[in-house]
Structure formats: C-alpha cells, structure tokens
Motif scaffolding. Sequence first.
Motif, short mmCIF file in Angstrom:
data_model
loop_
_atom_site.label_atom_id
_atom_site.label_comp_id
_atom_site.label_asym_id
_atom_site.label_seq_id
_atom_site.Cartn_x
_atom_site.Cartn_y
_atom_site.Cartn_z
N UNK A 1 2.90 5.93 -5.87
CA UNK A 1 1.84 6.75 -5.86
C UNK A 1 1.00 6.25 -4.52
N UNK A 2 1.00 5.18 -4.20
CA UNK A 2 0.29 4.74 -2.89
C UNK A 2 1.15 5.22 -1.88
N UNK A 3 2.42 5.36 -1.72
CA UNK A 3 3.15 5.87 -0.62
C UNK A 3 3.13 7.28 -0.68
N UNK A 4 3.09 7.90 -1.77
CA UNK A 4 2.99 9.45 -1.76
C UNK A 4 1.49 9.82 -0.97
N UNK A 5 0.55 9.10 -1.52
CA UNK A 5 -0.93 9.33 -1.03
C UNK A 5 -0.86 9.00 0.72
N UNK A 6 -0.12 7.88 0.91
CA UNK A 6 0.21 7.58 2.27
C UNK A 6 0.77 8.54 3.05
N UNK A 7 1.87 9.27 2.52
CA UNK A 7 2.64 10.04 3.12
C UNK A 7 1.46 11.49 3.63
N UNK A 8 0.87 12.00 2.55
CA UNK A 8 0.08 12.91 2.61
C UNK A 8 -1.03 12.66 3.71
N UNK A 9 -1.49 11.51 3.75
CA UNK A 9 -2.42 11.04 4.92
C UNK A 9 -1.59 11.25 6.31
N UNK A 10 -0.44 10.76 6.41
CA UNK A 10 0.38 10.71 7.71
C UNK A 10 0.48 12.13 7.95
N UNK A 11 1.04 13.08 7.15
CA UNK A 11 1.13 14.47 7.60
C UNK A 11 0.06 15.08 7.64
N UNK A 12 -1.42 14.86 7.33
CA UNK A 12 -2.52 15.50 7.60
C UNK A 12 -2.99 14.65 8.99
N UNK A 13 -2.54 13.61 9.35
CA UNK A 13 -3.13 13.15 10.79
C UNK A 13 -4.25 12.35 10.33
N UNK A 14 -4.48 11.66 9.12
CA UNK A 14 -5.85 11.08 8.90
C UNK A 14 -5.51 9.64 9.37
N UNK A 15 -6.41 8.73 9.54
CA UNK A 15 -6.36 7.51 10.00
C UNK A 15 -5.95 6.37 8.92
N UNK A 16 -5.66 6.84 7.54
CA UNK A 16 -5.42 5.89 6.55
C UNK A 16 -4.28 5.14 7.18
N UNK A 17 -3.01 5.61 7.55
CA UNK A 17 -2.02 4.99 7.88
C UNK A 17 -2.17 4.26 9.40
#
Length: 156
Positions: A138-154
Amino acid sequence: MRVHLCVVGRLRTGPERELLDDYLRRFDRGGRSLSLGPVTVHEVEDRKGGGMAAEAALLQKVIPTGALICALDERGPVMSSPEFADRVAGWRDSGTSDLAFVIGGADGIDPSLREQAQSTLSFGKMVWPHMLVRVMLAEQLYRAASILAGSPYHRV
C-alpha cells in the motif's frame, strides 16, 4: 485502472490495519487524477486448513476476470520505487482496467496460481509476514502515485 489487493487472511484492528487504511486512502486520493484506483481489498480465509491449494482456489474467486495478476513472491524481481511506478504506469497506459496484486498466506502462493501471474514482485530476499506485506505494498502504491504526480513525497 482499478487496483485489487487479493490477500489471504483477515487483517484485524491494530497498527497494521491503521497503516494500511492510511496508505490506501492516500493512494485513492492521489491516484484518482492519474487514473489509478480505487483500491479494493479482497480478503480470503481457508477455514478448513487446505493449505496453499485451497488458498489459491479462494484467491481465484476474488481476482476480477481479465485482471492483470501480479504475485508478490520472494522469487520475483526486486525493483526500486521509481521502477515500480513506471511499471504501474505502463500497465495503466497499456489499457489494463483491473490490476490484482496477490499476496499468499504464511506458506506463500500456490505454484498453480503463481504460474498464472503475468508479473511477480519481491520486496527483497528476506521473507516478510504476509500481513505486513499488505502495508508495504500500500505504501509503495501511494509512493508510485506520488512519483507519477511529481510530488515531493519520494526523495532520491
């Protein structure tokens, strides 16, 4: 692309459940604009003690027809988070409407079901408790969405 976590066992109330719910909420919120989600968790339980074969039969019943199956398995490839994000985006962009991540029980996934998977994924050479793997996925799915959106989470 709808995402399904098809898992063996019921996750009870506690810290793992709280983390799972939190990351899935974050993914659903962030993934919507990326055509990712929602996530549905399908829990199955072999109450008769039939082992991996019985678990596989129960999992088969909850995997949506036509879904791309990704089995979480220690023999699968290990990916970085950006590689995983690219893989998820690739599935989405190729027209996959349902993506089913399959997590087996304590003994893993029956070989017959593992062979049906179009993809496999490992979280490393160590074996993780199957209940904790849900949270990690679940965390990696959220991280993947964050990466694809260009957010600073990752952060690299």
